[in-house]
Design a protein around this motif. Structure first.
Motif, PDB file in Angstrom:
ATOM      1  N   LEU A   1       0.822  -1.203   0.000  1.00  0.00           N
ATOM      2  CA  LEU A   1       0.000   0.000   0.000  1.00  0.00           C
ATOM      3  C   LEU A   1       0.862   1.262   0.000  1.00  0.00           C
ATOM      4  CD1 LEU A   1      -2.886  -0.984   2.421  1.00  0.00           C
ATOM      5  CD2 LEU A   1      -3.041  -0.605  -0.046  1.00  0.00           C
ATOM      6  N   MET A   2       1.960   1.240   0.743  1.00  0.00           N
ATOM      7  CA  MET A   2       2.860   2.383   0.759  1.00  0.00           C
ATOM      8  C   MET A   2       3.500   2.589  -0.607  1.00  0.00           C
ATOM      9  SD  MET A   2       4.579   1.989   4.532  1.00  0.00           S
ATOM     10  CE  MET A   2       5.966   2.994   4.126  1.00  0.00           C
ATOM     11  N   ALA A   3       3.887   1.524  -1.257  1.00  0.00           N
ATOM     12  CA  ALA A   3       4.496   1.618  -2.583  1.00  0.00           C
ATOM     13  C   ALA A   3       3.484   2.086  -3.618  1.00  0.00           C
ATOM     14  CB  ALA A   3       5.082   0.268  -2.990  1.00  0.00           C
ATOM     15  N   ALA A   4       2.213   1.752  -3.410  1.00  0.00           N
ATOM     16  CA  ALA A   4       1.169   2.140  -4.359  1.00  0.00           C
ATOM     17  C   ALA A   4       0.670   3.548  -4.095  1.00  0.00           C
ATOM     18  CB  ALA A   4       0.001   1.166  -4.282  1.00  0.00           C
ATOM     19  N   GLY A   5       1.157   4.233  -3.070  1.00  0.00           N
ATOM     20  CA  GLY A   5       0.692   5.578  -2.724  1.00  0.00           C
ATOM     21  C   GLY A   5       0.613   6.521  -3.903  1.00  0.00           C
ATOM     22  N   PRO A   6       1.718   6.679  -4.677  1.00  0.00           N
ATOM     23  CA  PRO A   6       1.636   7.571  -5.821  1.00  0.00           C
ATOM     24  C   PRO A   6       0.580   7.138  -6.840  1.00  0.00           C
ATOM     25  CG  PRO A   6       3.917   7.149  -5.284  1.00  0.00           C
ATOM     26  CD  PRO A   6       3.078   6.231  -4.426  1.00  0.00           C
ATOM     27  N   ALA A   7       0.362   5.860  -6.982  1.00  0.00           N
ATOM     28  CA  ALA A   7      -0.646   5.375  -7.923  1.00  0.00           C
ATOM     29  C   ALA A   7      -2.056   5.692  -7.432  1.00  0.00           C
ATOM     30  CB  ALA A   7      -0.492   3.872  -8.132  1.00  0.00           C
ATOM     31  N   LEU A   8      -2.201   5.892  -6.118  1.00  0.00           N
ATOM     32  CA  LEU A   8      -3.508   6.199  -5.550  1.00  0.00           C
ATOM     33  C   LEU A   8      -3.682   7.698  -5.321  1.00  0.00           C
ATOM     34  CD1 LEU A   8      -3.576   3.336  -2.883  1.00  0.00           C
ATOM     35  CD2 LEU A   8      -4.661   3.340  -5.127  1.00  0.00           C
ATOM     36  N   ALA A   9      -2.849   8.509  -5.974  1.00  0.00           N
ATOM     37  CA  ALA A   9      -2.862   9.958  -5.768  1.00  0.00           C
ATOM     38  C   ALA A   9      -4.072  10.609  -6.415  1.00  0.00           C
ATOM     39  CB  ALA A   9      -1.574  10.552  -6.337  1.00  0.00           C
ATOM     40  N   ASP A  10      -4.112  11.960  -6.387  1.00  0.00           N
ATOM     41  CA  ASP A  10      -5.246  12.715  -6.875  1.00  0.00           C
ATOM     42  C   ASP A  10      -5.369  12.783  -8.387  1.00  0.00           C
ATOM     43  OD1 ASP A  10      -5.931  13.175  -4.284  1.00  0.00           O
ATOM     44  OD2 ASP A  10      -5.124  15.197  -4.211  1.00  0.00           O
ATOM     45  N   TRP A  11      -4.301  12.528  -9.148  1.00  0.00           N
ATOM     46  CA  TRP A  11      -4.395  12.568 -10.604  1.00  0.00           C
ATOM     47  C   TRP A  11      -5.379  11.509 -11.062  1.00  0.00           C
ATOM     48  CZ3 TRP A  11      -2.549  16.838 -12.255  1.00  0.00           C
ATOM     49  CH2 TRP A  11      -1.312  17.329 -11.849  1.00  0.00           C
ATOM     50  N   SER A  12      -6.271  11.882 -11.927  1.00  0.00           N
ATOM     51  CA  SER A  12      -7.223  10.924 -12.470  1.00  0.00           C
ATOM     52  C   SER A  12      -6.602  10.217 -13.665  1.00  0.00           C
ATOM     53  CB  SER A  12      -8.506  11.633 -12.919  1.00  0.00           C
ATOM     54  OG  SER A  12      -9.349  10.723 -13.577  1.00  0.00           O
ATOM     55  N   ASP A  13      -6.757   8.911 -13.721  1.00  0.00           N
ATOM     56  CA  ASP A  13      -6.286   8.174 -14.893  1.00  0.00           C
ATOM     57  C   ASP A  13      -7.453   7.814 -15.816  1.00  0.00           C
ATOM     58  OD1 ASP A  13      -7.507   6.264 -13.342  1.00  0.00           O
ATOM     59  OD2 ASP A  13      -5.803   4.901 -13.284  1.00  0.00           O
ATOM     60  N   ASP A  14      -8.618   8.339 -15.520  1.00  0.00           N
ATOM     61  CA  ASP A  14      -9.817   8.116 -16.321  1.00  0.00           C
ATOM     62  C   ASP A  14      -9.980   9.288 -17.288  1.00  0.00           C
ATOM     63  OD1 ASP A  14     -12.334   7.829 -17.401  1.00  0.00           O
ATOM     64  OD2 ASP A  14     -13.370   7.612 -15.480  1.00  0.00           O
ATOM     65  N   PRO A  15      -9.874   9.049 -18.607  1.00  0.00           N
ATOM     66  CA  PRO A  15      -9.976  10.161 -19.553  1.00  0.00           C
ATOM     67  C   PRO A  15     -11.332  10.859 -19.555  1.00  0.00           C
ATOM     68  CG  PRO A  15      -9.808   8.064 -20.705  1.00  0.00           C
ATOM     69  CD  PRO A  15      -9.634   7.785 -19.249  1.00  0.00           C
ATOM     70  N   THR A  16     -12.352  10.250 -18.973  1.00  0.00           N
ATOM     71  CA  THR A  16     -13.660  10.907 -18.901  1.00  0.00           C
ATOM     72  C   THR A  16     -13.834  11.667 -17.584  1.00  0.00           C
ATOM     73  OG1 THR A  16     -14.746   8.969 -17.938  1.00  0.00           O
ATOM     74  CG2 THR A  16     -14.689   9.123 -20.357  1.00  0.00           C
ATOM     75  N   ALA A  17     -12.880  11.549 -16.670  1.00  0.00           N
ATOM     76  CA  ALA A  17     -12.952  12.226 -15.366  1.00  0.00           C
ATOM     77  C   ALA A  17     -11.577  12.802 -15.041  1.00  0.00           C
ATOM     78  CB  ALA A  17     -13.403  11.256 -14.287  1.00  0.00           C
ATOM     79  N   ARG A  18     -11.147  13.742 -15.839  1.00  0.00           N
ATOM     80  CA  ARG A  18      -9.816  14.326 -15.668  1.00  0.00           C
ATOM     81  C   ARG A  18      -9.721  15.136 -14.379  1.00  0.00           C
ATOM     82  NH1 ARG A  18     -11.063  14.945 -21.253  1.00  0.00           N
ATOM     83  NH2 ARG A  18      -9.734  13.583 -22.472  1.00  0.00           N
ATOM     84  N   THR A  19      -8.507  15.362 -13.920  1.00  0.00           N
ATOM     85  CA  THR A  19      -8.264  16.154 -12.724  1.00  0.00           C
ATOM     86  C   THR A  19      -8.573  17.618 -13.033  1.00  0.00           C
ATOM     87  OG1 THR A  19      -6.521  14.626 -12.069  1.00  0.00           O
ATOM     88  CG2 THR A  19      -6.519  16.808 -11.013  1.00  0.00           C
ATOM     89  N   PRO A  20      -9.560  18.225 -12.349  1.00  0.00           N
ATOM     90  CA  PRO A  20      -9.897  19.622 -12.658  1.00  0.00           C
ATOM     91  C   PRO A  20      -8.849  20.590 -12.122  1.00  0.00           C
ATOM     92  CG  PRO A  20     -11.214  18.838 -10.833  1.00  0.00           C
ATOM     93  CD  PRO A  20     -10.407  17.654 -11.323  1.00  0.00           C
ATOM     94  N   VAL A  21      -8.591  21.626 -12.886  1.00  0.00           N
ATOM     95  CA  VAL A  21      -7.727  22.710 -12.447  1.00  0.00           C
ATOM     96  C   VAL A  21      -8.583  23.794 -11.819  1.00  0.00           C
ATOM     97  CG1 VAL A  21      -6.149  24.520 -13.238  1.00  0.00           C
ATOM     98  CG2 VAL A  21      -5.977  22.208 -14.176  1.00  0.00           C
ATOM     99  N   CYS A  22      -9.733  24.082 -12.446  1.00  0.00           N
ATOM    100  CA  CYS A  22     -10.633  25.127 -11.967  1.00  0.00           C
ATOM    101  C   CYS A  22     -12.059  24.749 -12.353  1.00  0.00           C
ATOM    102  CB  CYS A  22     -10.258  26.466 -12.593  1.00  0.00           C
ATOM    103  SG  CYS A  22     -11.347  27.819 -12.114  1.00  0.00           S
TER     104      CYS A  22
END
Length: 185
Positions: A18-39
């Motif tokens: 789980l600790m190693a997967a931390g960056p993979a579980l971060a806030d960036w969305s990897d779903d192209p239909t639900a991108r990480t909003p800037v604003c």
């Protein structure tokens, strides 16, 4: 070995995974239909500019949230996609305010400052006939450091848009803006 020993080793393995997967579980969305909003503020936001800084990324954009004014905003993200500045960004330049006289802050550009912040430039303009250049430093903590709202880089009577260098900056060749020079300045 006892069952207890195996359970402890298994639990330790799960925790390490789980600790190693931390960056993979971060806030960036990897779903192209639900991108990480800037604003997500009302009205249009456009012309984003992105630079990498020591501890993440800073993006600036033009923002119509005040309808009659086109302002410049910025947001900083950690390398994990976590917003580090206020939600919907930090206002960098809004007109008319302080030295800014025109309704549109256009031709914005951004360059890393080498210290976790960014240099952000724009033109105070309403028509293609007038464009006075300004620049400011957005510090890593979202403080706008230079001027209110920025420092003029030219006098109003010599105003022309600032040209960008598409090799060193994040601006497309058809845009204007601020960029770092080849000596890191």
């Amino acid at each position: 070995m006892s069952n207890r020993w195996y359970k402890n080793i298994t639990a330790a393995g799960v925790i390490l995974c789980l600790m190693a997967a931390g960056p993979a579980l971060a806030d960036w969305s990897d779903d192209p239909t639900a991108r990480t909003p800037v604003c997500t503020a009302d009205n249009a936001q456009n012309s984003p500019r992105l630079v990498a800084v020591d501890d993440g990324f800073i993006v600036s954009w033009r923002d119509w949230r005040r309808l009659e004014y086109l302002d410049v905003y910025a947001q900083k993200f950690s390398v994990y996609g976590e917003m580090l500045w206020p939600e919907n960004g930090r206002v960098i330049a809004e007109g008319p305010a302080g030295m800014l006289e025109q309704a549109a802050q256009v031709s914005s550009g951004i360059a890393p400052d080498g210290d976790g912040g960014a240099l952000i430039g724009w033109n105070d303009s309403i028509t293609g006939h007038y464009a006075q250049g300004f620049v400011t430093r957005a510090e890593p903590d979202a403080t706008v450091a230079w001027g209110d709202p920025g420092e003029p880089v030219q006098a109003p009577d010599t105003a022309v848009p600032m040209l960008s260098n598409p090799v060193r900056g994040a601006n497309p060749i058809s845009q204007y803006g601020i960029v770092a020079d080849s000596e890191g300045g």
